[in-house]
Design a protein around this motif. Structure first.
Motif, PDB file in Angstrom:
ATOM      1  N   LEU A  91      37.284  47.318  47.335  1.00  0.00           N
ATOM      2  CA  LEU A  91      36.132  47.727  48.136  1.00  0.00           C
ATOM      3  C   LEU A  91      35.057  48.385  47.283  1.00  0.00           C
ATOM      4  CD1 LEU A  91      37.348  49.154  51.559  1.00  0.00           C
ATOM      5  CD2 LEU A  91      35.646  47.374  51.165  1.00  0.00           C
ATOM      6  N   ARG A  92      35.459  49.186  46.313  1.00  0.00           N
ATOM      7  CA  ARG A  92      34.476  49.838  45.446  1.00  0.00           C
ATOM      8  C   ARG A  92      33.667  48.798  44.667  1.00  0.00           C
ATOM      9  NH1 ARG A  92      36.624  53.690  41.461  1.00  0.00           N
ATOM     10  NH2 ARG A  92      34.529  54.597  41.559  1.00  0.00           N
ATOM     11  N   ALA A  93      34.344  47.783  44.169  1.00  0.00           N
ATOM     12  CA  ALA A  93      33.636  46.729  43.438  1.00  0.00           C
ATOM     13  C   ALA A  93      32.699  45.960  44.369  1.00  0.00           C
ATOM     14  CB  ALA A  93      34.639  45.790  42.785  1.00  0.00           C
ATOM     15  N   MET A  94      33.161  45.593  45.543  1.00  0.00           N
ATOM     16  CA  MET A  94      32.315  44.853  46.477  1.00  0.00           C
ATOM     17  C   MET A  94      31.094  45.666  46.886  1.00  0.00           C
ATOM     18  SD  MET A  94      33.384  41.762  46.988  1.00  0.00           S
ATOM     19  CE  MET A  94      32.349  41.382  48.395  1.00  0.00           C
ATOM     20  N   LEU A  95      31.282  46.951  47.156  1.00  0.00           N
ATOM     21  CA  LEU A  95      30.160  47.790  47.547  1.00  0.00           C
ATOM     22  C   LEU A  95      29.162  47.927  46.398  1.00  0.00           C
ATOM     23  CD1 LEU A  95      28.697  49.691  49.459  1.00  0.00           C
ATOM     24  CD2 LEU A  95      30.121  51.554  48.603  1.00  0.00           C
ATOM     25  N   THR A  96      29.650  48.110  45.184  1.00  0.00           N
ATOM     26  CA  THR A  96      28.766  48.239  44.028  1.00  0.00           C
ATOM     27  C   THR A  96      27.955  46.968  43.818  1.00  0.00           C
ATOM     28  OG1 THR A  96      30.256  49.823  42.971  1.00  0.00           O
ATOM     29  CG2 THR A  96      28.715  48.641  41.535  1.00  0.00           C
ATOM     30  N   ILE A  97      28.591  45.817  43.961  1.00  0.00           N
ATOM     31  CA  ILE A  97      27.881  44.542  43.827  1.00  0.00           C
ATOM     32  C   ILE A  97      26.751  44.443  44.854  1.00  0.00           C
ATOM     33  CG2 ILE A  97      28.112  42.042  44.146  1.00  0.00           C
ATOM     34  CD1 ILE A  97      30.994  42.385  42.978  1.00  0.00           C
ATOM     35  N   GLN A  98      27.043  44.832  46.091  1.00  0.00           N
ATOM     36  CA  GLN A  98      26.034  44.714  47.137  1.00  0.00           C
ATOM     37  C   GLN A  98      24.942  45.774  47.021  1.00  0.00           C
ATOM     38  OE1 GLN A  98      27.070  44.288  51.209  1.00  0.00           O
ATOM     39  NE2 GLN A  98      27.581  42.139  50.902  1.00  0.00           N
ATOM     40  N   LEU A  99      25.344  47.029  46.806  1.00  0.00           N
ATOM     41  CA  LEU A  99      24.379  48.112  46.869  1.00  0.00           C
ATOM     42  C   LEU A  99      23.440  48.110  45.661  1.00  0.00           C
ATOM     43  CD1 LEU A  99      24.008  50.073  49.151  1.00  0.00           C
ATOM     44  CD2 LEU A  99      25.277  51.792  47.867  1.00  0.00           C
ATOM     45  N   TYR A 100      23.946  47.694  44.496  1.00  0.00           N
ATOM     46  CA  TYR A 100      23.089  47.574  43.321  1.00  0.00           C
ATOM     47  C   TYR A 100      22.500  46.169  43.176  1.00  0.00           C
ATOM     48  CZ  TYR A 100      24.410  52.192  41.575  1.00  0.00           C
ATOM     49  OH  TYR A 100      24.586  53.551  41.416  1.00  0.00           O
ATOM     50  N   ARG A 101      22.742  45.326  44.140  1.00  0.00           N
ATOM     51  CA  ARG A 101      22.177  43.969  44.204  1.00  0.00           C
ATOM     52  C   ARG A 101      22.535  43.144  42.957  1.00  0.00           C
ATOM     53  NH1 ARG A 101      16.236  44.703  46.955  1.00  0.00           N
ATOM     54  NH2 ARG A 101      15.755  46.048  45.199  1.00  0.00           N
ATOM     55  N   LEU A 102      23.768  43.306  42.520  1.00  0.00           N
ATOM     56  CA  LEU A 102      24.228  42.560  41.348  1.00  0.00           C
ATOM     57  C   LEU A 102      24.436  41.085  41.648  1.00  0.00           C
ATOM     58  CD1 LEU A 102      26.885  45.052  39.893  1.00  0.00           C
ATOM     59  CD2 LEU A 102      24.399  45.021  39.571  1.00  0.00           C
ATOM     60  N   ASP A 103      24.429  40.727  42.929  1.00  0.00           N
ATOM     61  CA  ASP A 103      24.622  39.336  43.317  1.00  0.00           C
ATOM     62  C   ASP A 103      23.300  38.582  43.485  1.00  0.00           C
ATOM     63  OD1 ASP A 103      23.827  40.811  45.515  1.00  0.00           O
ATOM     64  OD2 ASP A 103      25.378  40.050  46.876  1.00  0.00           O
ATOM     65  N   HIS A 104      22.194  39.166  43.037  1.00  0.00           N
ATOM     66  CA  HIS A 104      20.906  38.476  43.152  1.00  0.00           C
ATOM     67  C   HIS A 104      20.966  37.167  42.358  1.00  0.00           C
ATOM     68  CE1 HIS A 104      16.636  37.581  42.603  1.00  0.00           C
ATOM     69  NE2 HIS A 104      16.411  38.359  43.661  1.00  0.00           N
ATOM     70  N   PRO A 105      20.406  36.085  42.891  1.00  0.00           N
ATOM     71  CA  PRO A 105      20.492  34.779  42.219  1.00  0.00           C
ATOM     72  C   PRO A 105      19.999  34.783  40.774  1.00  0.00           C
ATOM     73  CG  PRO A 105      19.713  34.491  44.466  1.00  0.00           C
ATOM     74  CD  PRO A 105      19.758  35.964  44.227  1.00  0.00           C
ATOM     75  N   ARG A 106      18.963  35.540  40.477  1.00  0.00           N
ATOM     76  CA  ARG A 106      18.456  35.540  39.103  1.00  0.00           C
ATOM     77  C   ARG A 106      19.440  36.218  38.149  1.00  0.00           C
ATOM     78  NH1 ARG A 106      11.965  36.875  39.810  1.00  0.00           N
ATOM     79  NH2 ARG A 106      11.469  35.024  41.068  1.00  0.00           N
ATOM     80  N   LEU A 107      20.086  37.257  38.615  1.00  0.00           N
ATOM     81  CA  LEU A 107      21.109  37.904  37.786  1.00  0.00           C
ATOM     82  C   LEU A 107      22.308  36.979  37.614  1.00  0.00           C
ATOM     83  CD1 LEU A 107      20.981  41.522  39.239  1.00  0.00           C
ATOM     84  CD2 LEU A 107      20.012  40.718  37.075  1.00  0.00           C
ATOM     85  N   THR A 108      22.671  36.284  38.688  1.00  0.00           N
ATOM     86  CA  THR A 108      23.775  35.332  38.602  1.00  0.00           C
ATOM     87  C   THR A 108      23.469  34.243  37.577  1.00  0.00           C
ATOM     88  OG1 THR A 108      24.382  35.746  40.913  1.00  0.00           O
ATOM     89  CG2 THR A 108      25.182  33.699  39.916  1.00  0.00           C
ATOM     90  N   GLU A 109      22.252  33.735  37.592  1.00  0.00           N
ATOM     91  CA  GLU A 109      21.870  32.694  36.635  1.00  0.00           C
ATOM     92  C   GLU A 109      21.863  33.240  35.210  1.00  0.00           C
ATOM     93  OE1 GLU A 109      20.621  29.181  34.819  1.00  0.00           O
ATOM     94  OE2 GLU A 109      21.670  29.627  36.702  1.00  0.00           O
TER      95      GLU A 109
END
Length: 320
Positions: free
Chosen positions: A205-223
């Motif tokens: 849960l900590r990892a999932m929340l960090t990914i969402q709250l810091y927007r680490l899943d943004h498409p440009r970061l993913t690319e």
């Protein structure tokens, strides 16, 4: 996110920190510590001099896009609102359990040990902002208490914590995911803190929340992570060709090993993606056992050597 050794004792006399310690501290004065914070992940002083966000690992050439974040919010620290809880639970596939307590950490406003270097994209409205949820049943620090002395059980991962930094992985397509398997929190997890804090339930849960709250899943970061993963994988393929054509002792082979080592140093852009590519590497099965052993040993040796170098950097939370 990779581990950032912080606060480093060898940088305790950094000019900006010394000036900041000896000067008045009006609101916003922490911006003068950007260079000090940017120096923390650098193992090689003249390498990767463009600061990077400690969360997204995005290089920050525009100083105006670079924030000094208060990890524990100075004015308002609140739990997730219902909308964010719904989005998190939909992505995580498990219920989210948090403390309803809202407060703030004003005594940490001018404490540099509470500062992290981040891009505005992750820190301001739409990103983390003033969210700082705690585990269900956990209590916020009392005024004057410090998180390096008193456990608090905050959900967000901290890049200055080596155990937290190990809770994220990057896949070949650039997607960032928890390293822990999807695991619902049980009543026993909530009731058995601190023993359960590093278990799969909280870690996931900590990892999932960090990914969402810091927007680490943004498409440009993913690319960007996908490109770095592919670059490391291609370099490993080039290393294979160099081994077959010129041998392990050749200058070409040695130069490629040095290049690989630079991909994963903490100051490098998207170094978590590079690390994950090295960890996942498997030499082609049609090679001789001797060649397979050489190629398998290179990324393993680089990561072992790197982690040893990072551990040799002393950090101390006892220097105000």
């Amino acid at each position: 996110m990779v581990y950032i050794p912080y606060p480093r004792t060898d940088l305790d006399q950094h000019t900006d920190l010394q000036t900041w310690r000896g000067s008045p501290k009006p609101d916003g004065s922490w911006v003068h510590l950007k260079d000090f914070l940017a120096a923390q992940p650098r193992l090689i002083p003249d390498r990767d001099t463009i600061p990077k966000c400690w969360y997204t690992e995005l290089p920050q050439g525009d100083d105006f896009a670079l924030d000094v974040e208060h990890f524990r919010p100075k004015s308002r620290a609140r739990p997730l609102d219902p909308g964010r809880i719904s989005r998190l639970q939909a992505a995580a596939g498990v219920p989210f359990r948090q403390s309803a307590q809202e407060d703030a950490y004003p005594w940490l406003e001018f404490d540099y040990r509470n500062y992290r270097l981040t891009t505005a994209f992750t820190n301001r409205g739409g990103g983390k902002h003033d969210y700082f949820p705690l585990a269900e049943g956990a209590q916020r620090l009392a005024p004057g208490q410090f998180p390096w002395a008193v456990p608090e059980y905050a959900y967000l991962l901290d890049p200055a914590d080596p155990l937290d930094a190990g809770l994220l992985l990057v896949l070949p397509d650039g997607t960032i995911v928890p390293s822990a398997p999807r695991t619902p929190l049980a009543d026993a997890d909530v009731q058995n803190l601190p023993a359960s804090w590093r278990g799969n339930g909280f870690s996931y849960l900590r990892a999932m929340l960090t990914i969402q709250l810091y927007r680490l899943d943004h498409p440009r970061l993913t690319e960007a992570r996908r490109e770095k993963y592919a670059c490391v994988s291609q370099t490993l393929e080039t290393l294979r060709n160099a081994l077959l054509e010129a041998g392990e002792a050749s200058d070409t082979f040695k130069a490629l090993v040095r290049d690989l080592a630079l991909f994963v140093i903490p100051s490098a852009a998207f170094s978590l993606a590079a690390r994950c590519a090295m960890q996942a590497y498997m030499p082609p099965g049609d090679l001789s056992p001797a060649h397979q052993a050489v190629l398998q040993s290179v990324p393993a040796r680089i990561l072992v050597d790197l982690d040893a170098r990072v551990r040799q950097l002393a950090v101390s939370w006892d220097r105000p």
